[in-house]
Structure formats: C-alpha cells, structure tokens
Design a protein around this motif. Structure first.
Motif, PDB file in Angstrom:
ATOM      1  N   VAL A 100       1.564   2.453   9.393  1.00 18.72           N
ATOM      2  CA  VAL A 100       0.713   3.007   8.343  1.00 18.72           C
ATOM      3  C   VAL A 100       1.322   2.589   7.010  1.00 18.72           C
ATOM      4  O   VAL A 100       2.538   2.687   6.807  1.00 18.72           O
ATOM      5  CB  VAL A 100       0.561   4.540   8.467  1.00 18.72           C
ATOM      6  N   ALA A 101       0.483   2.085   6.102  1.00 24.24           N
ATOM      7  CA  ALA A 101       0.959   1.621   4.798  1.00 24.24           C
ATOM      8  C   ALA A 101       0.748   2.683   3.720  1.00 24.24           C
ATOM      9  O   ALA A 101       1.579   2.849   2.840  1.00 24.24           O
ATOM     10  CB  ALA A 101       0.258   0.325   4.413  1.00 24.24           C
ATOM     11  N   GLU A 102      -0.376   3.367   3.773  1.00 22.29           N
ATOM     12  CA  GLU A 102      -0.658   4.431   2.809  1.00 22.29           C
ATOM     13  C   GLU A 102      -1.682   5.364   3.422  1.00 22.29           C
ATOM     14  O   GLU A 102      -2.491   4.954   4.254  1.00 22.29           O
ATOM     15  CB  GLU A 102      -1.159   3.861   1.483  1.00 22.29           C
ATOM     16  N   ALA A 103      -1.617   6.624   3.003  1.00 22.61           N
ATOM     17  CA  ALA A 103      -2.534   7.614   3.571  1.00 22.61           C
ATOM     18  C   ALA A 103      -2.791   8.716   2.547  1.00 22.61           C
ATOM     19  O   ALA A 103      -1.943   9.015   1.705  1.00 22.61           O
ATOM     20  CB  ALA A 103      -1.943   8.219   4.843  1.00 22.61           C
ATOM     21  N   LYS A 139      -1.510 -11.558  10.991  1.00 22.99           N
ATOM     22  CA  LYS A 139      -1.309 -10.198  10.502  1.00 22.99           C
ATOM     23  C   LYS A 139      -2.542  -9.795   9.699  1.00 22.99           C
ATOM     24  O   LYS A 139      -3.366 -10.649   9.341  1.00 22.99           O
ATOM     25  CB  LYS A 139      -0.057 -10.095   9.631  1.00 22.99           C
ATOM     26  N   GLY A 140      -2.664  -8.512   9.442  1.00 20.23           N
ATOM     27  CA  GLY A 140      -3.802  -8.032   8.671  1.00 20.23           C
ATOM     28  C   GLY A 140      -3.743  -6.531   8.517  1.00 20.23           C
ATOM     29  O   GLY A 140      -2.814  -5.876   9.001  1.00 20.23           O
ATOM     30  N   SER A 141      -4.758  -5.982   7.842  1.00 24.43           N
ATOM     31  CA  SER A 141      -4.802  -4.531   7.656  1.00 24.43           C
ATOM     32  C   SER A 141      -6.246  -4.052   7.725  1.00 24.43           C
ATOM     33  O   SER A 141      -7.189  -4.834   7.572  1.00 24.43           O
ATOM     34  CB  SER A 141      -4.174  -4.132   6.321  1.00 24.43           C
ATOM     35  N   ILE A 142      -6.375  -2.764   7.954  1.00 25.53           N
ATOM     36  CA  ILE A 142      -7.685  -2.129   8.022  1.00 25.53           C
ATOM     37  C   ILE A 142      -7.559  -0.707   7.498  1.00 25.53           C
ATOM     38  O   ILE A 142      -6.529  -0.054   7.689  1.00 25.53           O
ATOM     39  CB  ILE A 142      -8.240  -2.142   9.474  1.00 25.53           C
ATOM     40  N   THR A 143      -8.590  -0.243   6.824  1.00 28.56           N
ATOM     41  CA  THR A 143      -8.634   1.133   6.351  1.00 28.56           C
ATOM     42  C   THR A 143      -9.528   1.942   7.286  1.00 28.56           C
ATOM     43  O   THR A 143     -10.640   1.523   7.622  1.00 28.56           O
ATOM     44  CB  THR A 143      -9.161   1.205   4.905  1.00 28.56           C
ATOM     45  N   LEU A 144      -9.000   3.074   7.715  1.00 27.55           N
ATOM     46  CA  LEU A 144      -9.706   3.961   8.626  1.00 27.55           C
ATOM     47  C   LEU A 144      -9.905   5.322   7.980  1.00 27.55           C
ATOM     48  O   LEU A 144      -9.075   5.755   7.165  1.00 27.55           O
ATOM     49  CB  LEU A 144      -8.914   4.135   9.927  1.00 27.55           C
ATOM     50  N   ASN A 145     -10.993   5.971   8.353  1.00 18.84           N
ATOM     51  CA  ASN A 145     -11.265   7.330   7.889  1.00 18.84           C
ATOM     52  C   ASN A 145     -11.223   8.281   9.072  1.00 18.84           C
ATOM     53  O   ASN A 145     -11.725   7.957  10.150  1.00 18.84           O
ATOM     54  CB  ASN A 145     -12.647   7.421   7.231  1.00 18.84           C
ATOM     55  N   SER A 159      -7.889   9.331   4.883  1.00 21.73           N
ATOM     56  CA  SER A 159      -8.089   7.890   4.852  1.00 21.73           C
ATOM     57  C   SER A 159      -6.713   7.246   4.849  1.00 21.73           C
ATOM     58  O   SER A 159      -5.797   7.740   4.188  1.00 21.73           O
ATOM     59  CB  SER A 159      -8.871   7.489   3.598  1.00 21.73           C
ATOM     60  N   ALA A 160      -6.578   6.162   5.590  1.00 22.76           N
ATOM     61  CA  ALA A 160      -5.283   5.490   5.641  1.00 22.76           C
ATOM     62  C   ALA A 160      -5.485   3.990   5.887  1.00 22.76           C
ATOM     63  O   ALA A 160      -6.459   3.589   6.527  1.00 22.76           O
ATOM     64  CB  ALA A 160      -4.394   6.079   6.724  1.00 22.76           C
ATOM     65  N   ARG A 161      -4.567   3.210   5.359  1.00 22.28           N
ATOM     66  CA  ARG A 161      -4.567   1.772   5.600  1.00 22.28           C
ATOM     67  C   ARG A 161      -3.443   1.486   6.577  1.00 22.28           C
ATOM     68  O   ARG A 161      -2.287   1.856   6.371  1.00 22.28           O
ATOM     69  CB  ARG A 161      -4.360   0.983   4.308  1.00 22.28           C
ATOM     70  N   TYR A 162      -3.809   0.797   7.666  1.00 25.56           N
ATOM     71  CA  TYR A 162      -2.885   0.433   8.721  1.00 25.56           C
ATOM     72  C   TYR A 162      -2.682  -1.072   8.703  1.00 25.56           C
ATOM     73  O   TYR A 162      -3.639  -1.827   8.534  1.00 25.56           O
ATOM     74  CB  TYR A 162      -3.410   0.880  10.087  1.00 25.56           C
ATOM     75  N   VAL A 163      -1.436  -1.488   8.887  1.00 27.13           N
ATOM     76  CA  VAL A 163      -1.085  -2.904   8.861  1.00 27.13           C
ATOM     77  C   VAL A 163      -0.674  -3.334  10.263  1.00 27.13           C
ATOM     78  O   VAL A 163       0.126  -2.652  10.922  1.00 27.13           O
ATOM     79  CB  VAL A 163       0.066  -3.166   7.873  1.00 27.13           C
ATOM     80  N   VAL A 164      -1.255  -4.448  10.710  1.00 25.09           N
ATOM     81  CA  VAL A 164      -0.846  -5.066  11.965  1.00 25.09           C
ATOM     82  C   VAL A 164       0.177  -6.135  11.590  1.00 25.09           C
ATOM     83  O   VAL A 164      -0.128  -7.063  10.844  1.00 25.09           O
ATOM     84  CB  VAL A 164      -2.043  -5.711  12.699  1.00 25.09           C
ATOM     85  N   LEU A 165       1.389  -5.969  12.080  1.00 29.08           N
ATOM     86  CA  LEU A 165       2.481  -6.882  11.746  1.00 29.08           C
ATOM     87  C   LEU A 165       2.386  -8.154  12.558  1.00 29.08           C
ATOM     88  O   LEU A 165       1.860  -8.143  13.685  1.00 29.08           O
ATOM     89  CB  LEU A 165       3.823  -6.197  11.995  1.00 29.08           C
ATOM     90  N   PRO A 166       2.914  -9.258  12.022  1.00 27.94           N
ATOM     91  CA  PRO A 166       2.907 -10.505  12.811  1.00 27.94           C
ATOM     92  C   PRO A 166       3.791 -10.358  14.046  1.00 27.94           C
ATOM     93  O   PRO A 166       4.744  -9.567  14.059  1.00 27.94           O
ATOM     94  CB  PRO A 166       3.468 -11.553  11.853  1.00 27.94           C
TER      95      PRO A 166
END
Length: 168
Positions: A100-103, A139-145, A159-166
C-alpha cells in the motif's frame, strides 16, 4: 499454523491456482502469512464481478463505546485492498509483491453490528491500466475504493493506492 512468524522472514507464497481461486484456501493462507488476520473477524470472502466482498463480525473490533474501533476498520480496509490486488494478480498467473502506498478513510457513521466491506477499482479502466503497466514496465499501481456497510448504512469510505512491485 505450525510456527510463529519471525520478523524479516517472508512467508512462503501460496501456489498460484490451476483454475479458479479457492477463496477459503486463500483466507487460510492469509491468516498464516499475516498473524493479525485471525483477530479481524473475517467470516467470509467472495468475489463478484471485480468486487471483493468481506463479511465480518463486529465483536473482535469493538472499541470502548461498543462500536467498531477505527483502527481495526482501517486495517481491514487496507488489507482488503491488498487482497484484491493479490487475487487479481493470481488470476493472471502472476506472483508479485503488493504494497500500500497511500490510504485515506472517511468515517460516516458508527459500526454497531456485523458488517460487510466491498472493494473495487476506483476507475473502471483501472485494472486494464494496471495490466498495461505490468506488461510494459513490470510494475504498476491501482487505486481501490472500499465501502463498509452495517446493514444498509454506509459507515466508512476508504481509498488507497496499491503498488505492484517488479519481480526480483
């Protein structure tokens, strides 16, 4: 669980599914991989058209007022988003780390009984954008609610942004 988890030692990944994910097996693994999961009151997980739904008991998350403790509810929404991304990756045969990057959370009403939390992409194109980023950059990220309902009452929005690491 055979032995207690040790700091700094990653827990073995759950093997990728051959076909459809067994959410009961995933939930058992989750409870072993993240010890606090057993104390969160998760009764059932279901996936429905890109939405992850949890049914939870209030009793493990009671505060001094007899309602849902905000810290427990926040942990649940954060973990549920992590699970959404992890399950989404597993469905595509990918075993990559998620963080999780931010929430943020907005508490709207007290949680006074057993409840459910839903989790979905904040943008209908979010999963496709994540898939494109993963293919292009690994890698990439997505925001979920997430939305927490006690009966029909919306009690919490997160709400949070999740990062998929390489891959290593």
């Amino acid at each position: 669980m055979s032995q207690p988890r040790q700091p700094g030692v990653p827990y073995p990944r759950l093997p990728l599914p051959d076909s459809q994910e067994d959410l009961h097996a995933f939930q058992r693994w989750l409870g072993e991989a993240i010890p606090m999961v057993g104390a969160l009151g998760i009764q059932r997980m279901t996936l429905d058209s890109g939405t992850l739904i949890w049914q939870l008991a209030l009793s493990p998350s009671l505060n001094d007022k007899g309602t849902g403790f905000g810290g427990a509810l926040t942990a649940q929404t954060t973990l549920q988003g992590w699970c959404w991304v992890t399950l989404w990756l597993r469905e595509r045969g990918l075993a990559q780390d998620v963080v999780v990057a931010e929430a943020s959370q907005r508490f709207l009403a007290p949680v006074t009984g057993d409840y459910r939390i839903t989790c979905a992409s904040s943008d209908l194109s979010g999963p496709k954008q994540l898939e494109t980023k993963l293919k292009a950059r690994g890698k990439g990220s997505i925001t979920l609610n997430q939305q927490l309902y006690c009966g029909d009452i919306l009690c919490l929005e997160a709400s949070a942004r999740y990062v998929v690491l390489p891959r290593p």
